[in-house]
Design a protein around this motif. Sequence first.
Motif, mmCIF file in Angstrom:
data_model
loop_
_atom_site.group_PDB
_atom_site.id
_atom_site.type_symbol
_atom_site.label_atom_id
_atom_site.label_comp_id
_atom_site.label_asym_id
_atom_site.label_seq_id
_atom_site.Cartn_x
_atom_site.Cartn_y
_atom_site.Cartn_z
ATOM 1 N N UNK A 187 -13.466 7.646 3.227
ATOM 2 C CA UNK A 187 -14.527 7.121 2.366
ATOM 3 C C UNK A 187 -13.968 7.156 0.951
ATOM 4 N N UNK A 188 -13.766 6.005 0.377
ATOM 5 C CA UNK A 188 -13.002 5.882 -0.868
ATOM 6 C C UNK A 188 -13.893 5.308 -1.969
ATOM 7 N N UNK A 189 -14.447 6.182 -2.795
ATOM 8 C CA UNK A 189 -15.321 5.732 -3.874
ATOM 9 C C UNK A 189 -14.554 4.974 -4.952
ATOM 10 N N UNK A 190 -13.266 5.274 -5.102
ATOM 11 C CA UNK A 190 -12.454 4.534 -6.071
ATOM 12 C C UNK A 190 -12.295 3.079 -5.640
ATOM 13 N N UNK A 191 -12.181 2.860 -4.324
ATOM 14 C CA UNK A 191 -12.114 1.493 -3.806
ATOM 15 C C UNK A 191 -13.403 0.751 -4.139
ATOM 16 N N UNK A 192 -14.538 1.413 -3.920
ATOM 17 C CA UNK A 192 -15.837 0.796 -4.219
ATOM 18 C C UNK A 192 -15.943 0.464 -5.701
ATOM 19 N N UNK A 193 -15.530 1.390 -6.539
ATOM 20 C CA UNK A 193 -15.609 1.167 -7.987
ATOM 21 C C UNK A 193 -14.737 -0.007 -8.422
ATOM 22 N N UNK A 194 -13.552 -0.099 -7.838
ATOM 23 C CA UNK A 194 -12.661 -1.205 -8.193
ATOM 24 C C UNK A 194 -13.170 -2.539 -7.656
ATOM 25 N N UNK A 209 -10.068 -4.908 -7.282
ATOM 26 C CA UNK A 209 -9.789 -4.361 -5.958
ATOM 27 C C UNK A 209 -8.378 -4.682 -5.471
ATOM 28 N N UNK A 210 -7.866 -5.867 -5.779
ATOM 29 C CA UNK A 210 -6.529 -6.223 -5.296
ATOM 30 C C UNK A 210 -5.454 -5.356 -5.941
ATOM 31 N N UNK A 211 -5.570 -5.104 -7.236
ATOM 32 C CA UNK A 211 -4.614 -4.222 -7.912
ATOM 33 C C UNK A 211 -4.696 -2.808 -7.348
ATOM 34 N N UNK A 212 -5.911 -2.344 -7.086
ATOM 35 C CA UNK A 212 -6.090 -0.981 -6.570
ATOM 36 C C UNK A 212 -5.464 -0.829 -5.192
ATOM 37 N N UNK A 213 -5.739 -1.764 -4.301
ATOM 38 C CA UNK A 213 -5.204 -1.686 -2.936
ATOM 39 C C UNK A 213 -3.681 -1.760 -2.954
ATOM 40 N N UNK A 214 -3.137 -2.598 -3.820
ATOM 41 C CA UNK A 214 -1.682 -2.767 -3.891
ATOM 42 C C UNK A 214 -0.975 -1.473 -4.268
ATOM 43 N N UNK A 215 -1.663 -0.618 -5.032
ATOM 44 C CA UNK A 215 -1.040 0.609 -5.538
ATOM 45 C C UNK A 215 -1.457 1.867 -4.769
ATOM 46 N N UNK A 216 -2.485 1.770 -3.932
ATOM 47 C CA UNK A 216 -3.047 2.951 -3.279
ATOM 48 C C UNK A 216 -2.246 3.343 -2.040
ATOM 49 N N UNK A 217 -1.837 4.600 -1.971
ATOM 50 C CA UNK A 217 -1.049 5.070 -0.841
ATOM 51 C C UNK A 217 -1.866 5.199 0.443
ATOM 52 N N UNK A 218 -3.196 5.261 0.320
ATOM 53 C CA UNK A 218 -4.051 5.424 1.503
ATOM 54 C C UNK A 218 -3.854 4.323 2.528
ATOM 55 N N UNK A 219 -3.419 3.140 2.074
ATOM 56 C CA UNK A 219 -3.402 1.976 2.950
ATOM 57 C C UNK A 219 -1.993 1.564 3.388
ATOM 58 N N UNK A 220 -0.991 2.307 2.948
ATOM 59 C CA UNK A 220 0.378 1.951 3.313
ATOM 60 C C UNK A 220 0.656 2.213 4.796
ATOM 61 N N UNK A 221 0.112 3.307 5.332
ATOM 62 C CA UNK A 221 0.325 3.610 6.759
ATOM 63 C C UNK A 221 -0.284 2.531 7.640
#
Length: 281
Positions: free
Chosen positions: A245-252, A258-270
């Motif tokens: 549950x990622x509140x930072x994703x929601x905020x972005x 949101x695209x910049x956030x996802x591109x840099x977030x390690x949570x989604x690399x796996x």
Amino acid sequence: MGNCNSCSSKGKCSDNSECAGLVPKYGKIKHIIGVISGKGGVGKSTVTGILAVQLKKLGYKVGVLDGDITGPSMPRFFGINDKRSEIKQVGESENVKFTPVETSKGIKVMSLNLLTEEEEAPVIWRGPVITGVLKQMYSDTEWGELDYLLIDMPPGTGDIALTIMQEVPLEGMIIVSTPQEMVSMIVKKVVIMAQKMKIGLIGVVENMSYVTCGKCGEKVRVFSKKSAEEQAGYLGLPLLAEMPIDLDLVENMENGNVEDYISKCENYEAFLDNFKSKVGI
């Protein structure tokens, strides 16, 4: 690429021809991936958007078809809900083609909410009309050259899911679930449906798996004590990712970043790495 066993045109095309099923009129698409669940509210659109951004980051040409006609959310996810698709007449005929709206990173998106004057306007249509509109949005959109088209499908095993599985040349589908056993039971219905339709299942994403403690970094499971691996085992699918549950994703998302956030977030690399290994890229 398509699934001949479930195609409505099986037996009508030769072994050396393109599939005679539903195909885009204005473009060429190499790979089509469906994202589906048995239940609403589990994060199908979020998973679709995350995968689209990650594939775009790798340099692929990516499109997203918002297949949830009565509950479209992809424009809001990407922050393009204030834009509208252009509808062009084709020659002197009554045929039209839709121009998809591009996100800040160049992902092409087509959604019913990009065709209506107000995004809050409800769709009060019966099944055959909804199915017809979806097919038109898929085939009459000016997709151009795409490496990947991701279809955010509506929940359940109804008309639209059946139409997509039968008539669209899906390379595979991603199943989205959440940790609760009741949700897993409902999601299992979609898994069995896809198997009956001979659709390849890439794996399952367990969304809202946990929250991370802001003080100690511990993963706290909110909805179930069972692990994501156990839930995936029940569904009989490989686990692609367990997403927090990622509140930072929601905020972005709300801020349009949101695209910049996802591109840099390690949570989604796996998730991306597991997807690549399953589809062979």
